[in-house]
Write a protein that holds these residues in place. Structure first.
Motif, PDB file in Angstrom:
ATOM      1  N   THR A 160      32.847   9.797  -9.907  1.00  0.00           N
ATOM      2  CA  THR A 160      32.648   8.322 -10.098  1.00  0.00           C
ATOM      3  C   THR A 160      33.822   8.154  -9.741  1.00  0.00           C
ATOM      4  OG1 THR A 160      31.841   7.341 -11.088  1.00  0.00           O
ATOM      5  CG2 THR A 160      33.192   8.765 -12.472  1.00  0.00           C
ATOM      6  N   GLY A 161      33.807   6.729  -9.791  1.00  0.00           N
ATOM      7  CA  GLY A 161      35.104   5.730 -10.463  1.00  0.00           C
ATOM      8  C   GLY A 161      35.443   5.497 -11.505  1.00  0.00           C
ATOM      9  N   SER A 162      35.080   5.939 -12.608  1.00  0.00           N
ATOM     10  CA  SER A 162      34.603   5.602 -13.995  1.00  0.00           C
ATOM     11  C   SER A 162      35.494   7.183 -14.607  1.00  0.00           C
ATOM     12  CB  SER A 162      34.201   4.595 -14.652  1.00  0.00           C
ATOM     13  OG  SER A 162      33.883   4.716 -15.800  1.00  0.00           O
ATOM     14  N   LEU A 163      35.658   7.132 -15.286  1.00  0.00           N
ATOM     15  CA  LEU A 163      36.104   8.064 -15.906  1.00  0.00           C
ATOM     16  C   LEU A 163      33.830   9.419 -16.813  1.00  0.00           C
ATOM     17  CD1 LEU A 163      37.999   6.971 -19.219  1.00  0.00           C
ATOM     18  CD2 LEU A 163      39.011   8.126 -16.573  1.00  0.00           C
ATOM     19  N   CYS A 164      34.458  10.765 -17.035  1.00  0.00           N
ATOM     20  CA  CYS A 164      33.865  11.698 -17.303  1.00  0.00           C
ATOM     21  C   CYS A 164      32.799  11.674 -16.639  1.00  0.00           C
ATOM     22  CB  CYS A 164      33.612  11.162 -19.202  1.00  0.00           C
ATOM     23  SG  CYS A 164      34.880  10.961 -20.190  1.00  0.00           S
ATOM     24  N   VAL A 165      32.397  12.403 -15.634  1.00  0.00           N
ATOM     25  CA  VAL A 165      31.198  11.678 -14.749  1.00  0.00           C
ATOM     26  C   VAL A 165      29.815  13.016 -15.926  1.00  0.00           C
ATOM     27  CG1 VAL A 165      31.890  13.156 -12.679  1.00  0.00           C
ATOM     28  CG2 VAL A 165      30.333  11.358 -12.424  1.00  0.00           C
ATOM     29  N   GLY A 166      30.632  13.876 -15.744  1.00  0.00           N
ATOM     30  CA  GLY A 166      29.934  15.250 -15.860  1.00  0.00           C
ATOM     31  C   GLY A 166      28.773  14.872 -17.357  1.00  0.00           C
ATOM     32  N   GLY A 167      30.209  14.583 -18.015  1.00  0.00           N
ATOM     33  CA  GLY A 167      29.096  14.625 -19.584  1.00  0.00           C
ATOM     34  C   GLY A 167      28.008  13.650 -19.831  1.00  0.00           C
ATOM     35  N   LEU A 181      30.959  17.034  -2.139  1.00  0.00           N
ATOM     36  CA  LEU A 181      31.098  16.086  -3.154  1.00  0.00           C
ATOM     37  C   LEU A 181      32.636  15.331  -1.914  1.00  0.00           C
ATOM     38  CD1 LEU A 181      32.033  17.049  -6.917  1.00  0.00           C
ATOM     39  CD2 LEU A 181      30.022  15.388  -5.305  1.00  0.00           C
ATOM     40  N   ARG A 182      33.377  16.300  -1.359  1.00  0.00           N
ATOM     41  CA  ARG A 182      34.781  16.137  -0.462  1.00  0.00           C
ATOM     42  C   ARG A 182      33.903  15.411   1.150  1.00  0.00           C
ATOM     43  NH1 ARG A 182      39.462  17.315  -1.308  1.00  0.00           N
ATOM     44  NH2 ARG A 182      39.799  19.469  -2.723  1.00  0.00           N
ATOM     45  N   ALA A 183      33.051  15.406   1.269  1.00  0.00           N
ATOM     46  CA  ALA A 183      32.393  14.618   2.496  1.00  0.00           C
ATOM     47  C   ALA A 183      32.068  13.253   2.431  1.00  0.00           C
ATOM     48  CB  ALA A 183      31.674  15.817   3.534  1.00  0.00           C
ATOM     49  N   ALA A 184      31.620  12.791   1.087  1.00  0.00           N
ATOM     50  CA  ALA A 184      31.197  12.436   0.373  1.00  0.00           C
ATOM     51  C   ALA A 184      32.587  11.191   0.596  1.00  0.00           C
ATOM     52  CB  ALA A 184      29.753  11.699  -0.814  1.00  0.00           C
ATOM     53  N   ASP A 185      33.579  11.463  -0.106  1.00  0.00           N
ATOM     54  CA  ASP A 185      34.608  10.923  -0.289  1.00  0.00           C
ATOM     55  C   ASP A 185      34.985  10.950   0.772  1.00  0.00           C
ATOM     56  OD1 ASP A 185      36.545   9.827  -2.604  1.00  0.00           O
ATOM     57  OD2 ASP A 185      37.774  12.114  -1.780  1.00  0.00           O
ATOM     58  N   ASP A 187      32.948   5.861  -4.170  1.00  0.00           N
ATOM     59  CA  ASP A 187      32.845   4.906  -5.219  1.00  0.00           C
ATOM     60  C   ASP A 187      33.521   3.607  -4.137  1.00  0.00           C
ATOM     61  OD1 ASP A 187      33.144   3.439  -6.944  1.00  0.00           O
ATOM     62  OD2 ASP A 187      32.161   4.682  -8.197  1.00  0.00           O
ATOM     63  N   PHE A 188      32.760   2.776  -4.163  1.00  0.00           N
ATOM     64  CA  PHE A 188      34.227   1.511  -3.520  1.00  0.00           C
ATOM     65  C   PHE A 188      35.776   1.580  -4.103  1.00  0.00           C
ATOM     66  CE2 PHE A 188      31.127  -1.997  -5.050  1.00  0.00           C
ATOM     67  CZ  PHE A 188      31.794  -1.660  -5.906  1.00  0.00           C
ATOM     68  N   ARG A 189      35.521   2.015  -5.160  1.00  0.00           N
ATOM     69  CA  ARG A 189      37.543   2.135  -6.047  1.00  0.00           C
ATOM     70  C   ARG A 189      37.773   3.547  -6.634  1.00  0.00           C
ATOM     71  NH1 ARG A 189      33.475   1.523 -11.806  1.00  0.00           N
ATOM     72  NH2 ARG A 189      32.408   3.612 -10.664  1.00  0.00           N
ATOM     73  N   GLY A 190      37.505   4.729  -5.331  1.00  0.00           N
ATOM     74  CA  GLY A 190      38.167   5.413  -5.388  1.00  0.00           C
ATOM     75  C   GLY A 190      37.613   6.619  -6.464  1.00  0.00           C
ATOM     76  N   LEU A 191      37.665   7.536  -6.785  1.00  0.00           N
ATOM     77  CA  LEU A 191      37.627   8.307  -8.154  1.00  0.00           C
ATOM     78  C   LEU A 191      38.384   9.034  -9.107  1.00  0.00           C
ATOM     79  CD1 LEU A 191      35.928  11.164  -5.374  1.00  0.00           C
ATOM     80  CD2 LEU A 191      35.316   8.866  -6.475  1.00  0.00           C
ATOM     81  N   PRO A 241      40.569  13.261  -8.813  1.00  0.00           N
ATOM     82  CA  PRO A 241      39.558  14.452  -9.231  1.00  0.00           C
ATOM     83  C   PRO A 241      39.299  16.071  -8.935  1.00  0.00           C
ATOM     84  CG  PRO A 241      38.750  12.636  -8.709  1.00  0.00           C
ATOM     85  CD  PRO A 241      39.937  11.721  -8.670  1.00  0.00           C
ATOM     86  N   LEU A 242      39.321  15.681  -7.491  1.00  0.00           N
ATOM     87  CA  LEU A 242      38.374  16.821  -6.136  1.00  0.00           C
ATOM     88  C   LEU A 242      39.170  18.126  -5.841  1.00  0.00           C
ATOM     89  CD1 LEU A 242      36.238  15.013  -3.905  1.00  0.00           C
ATOM     90  CD2 LEU A 242      36.213  15.873  -6.040  1.00  0.00           C
TER      91      LEU A 242
END
Length: 233
Positions: free
Chosen positions: A21-28, A148-152, A157-161, A186-187
Motif C-alpha cells: 500500500t501507499g500508506s503505513l503498516c499494511v500487514g497489520g 507484488l513487484r509485477a503490480a508495482d 497504488d497511485f501514490r506509490g508504496l 518496501p518491496l
C-alpha cells in the motif's frame, strides 16, 4: 488503499497472502490467516480488522469463503468504504468491493486465488498482480513477492508504496509473517527480510519449533551457535 493477493497451492498445501500500500503498516491492517481456517484480506478507505478476524472464525466454523464474505459485508452499513477477500481451506474464494471504494478498485476470484485493490494507478494492476504470481518460480513467498513487484511495475497504488507484507502458512511449517511497516522501497526491504528469514542462521532452528501437525515439537537438546553458547529467544 491497497492491493492484495491470497493464494492456495494445491500441490504443496500452502496458503499465502501478500499486500502492499501507499500508506503505513499494511500487514497489520490487511492480512489475517491460520492453518485451520484459511486467509482473509480486509482493506479500503475505512478497513475493518473485525471483518478479517470474523471471516477466519466463520470459515473455521464451516462456512465457505463466499458465504462468510456475503454475510459479513451484508450486515455492515459502512461496507461501501471497504473491501474483503477470503480463501477457505478447500481453496474456495469470496470477495467484496464496496461501491464507495476509491477508483480504480475491484477484485478477481478463481479457485485458489483472489486479488483485490483500490486506489490503483490503473485497471491493469490486478491482472499484473495475478500474472506475476502465476508466472513466477520459486517458493510460495518468492512467488507472492513476484506478484507484488509485477503490480508495482504496472501502475501500483497511485501514490506509490510505503509498506508491504507476506504471510505463508503450512501445517508442517512455522508461519512466515513478514512486515515492512514503512520504507521508501518496501518491496526491496521485504525481499531482503525474506532472504534473512529463510536463510542461515535464522532459519536453522525452525525445524524444531511447534507446528500445527506437531504442537509439542522441540529439539532433543538445546541448540547452540558457534562456540557452544545456547540459543535463546
Amino acid at each position: 488503499m491497497t492491493f492484495s493477493l491470497l493464494v492456495h497451492d494445491r500441490e504443496t498445501g500452502t496458503f499465502g497472502g501478500a499486500a502492499a500500500t501507499g500508506s503505513l503498516c499494511v500487514g497489520g491492517w490487511v492480512l489475517r490467516g491460520t492453518v485451520d481456517s484459511g486467509l482473509s484480506a480486509s482493506q479500503g478507505t475505512a478497513p475493518s480488522t473485525f471483518w478479517g478476524e470474523d471471516a477466519l472464525t466463520a470459515m473455521r466454523g464451516g462456512e465457505s469463503a463466499a458465504e462468510a464474505v456475503t454475510r459479513l459485508t451484508g450486515a455492515d452499513p459502512g461496507c461501501g468504504h471497504r473491501q474483503l477477500s477470503a480463501l477457505d481451506l478447500q481453496g474456495g474464494t469470496g470477495a467484496f468491493t464496496g461501491a464507495d471504494s476509491i477508483p480504480v478498485s475491484g477484485h478477481h476470484t478463481e479457485p485458489g486465488l483472489v486479488v483485490a485493490g483500490n486506489m490503483l494507478g490503473a485497471a491493469t494492476v490486478l491482472p499484473a498482480l495475478r500474472r506475476g504470481y502465476l508466472e513466477a518460480a520459486g517458493s510460495m513467498a518468492e512467488r507472492l513477492l513476484a506478484g507484488l513487484r509485477a503490480a508495482d511495475a504496472d501502475a501500483s497504488d497511485f501514490r506509490g508504496l510505503q509498506s508491504a507484507a507476506l504471510l505463508v502458512l503450512h501445517p508442517e511449517a512455522p508461519p512466515l509473517s513478514l512486515r515492512i511497516d514503512y520504507s521508501e522501497a518496501p518491496l526491496d526491504a521485504l525481499e531482503a527480510l525474506l532472504a534473512r528469514a529463510t536463510g542461515a542462521p535464522y532459519a536453522d532452528w525452525l525445524h524444531v519449533v511447534p507446528v500445527a501437525t506437531d504442537r509439542t515439537r522441540a529439539p532433543a537438546e538445546a541448540p547452540t551457535v558457534a562456540g557452544g553458547a545456547p540459543i535463546r529467544r
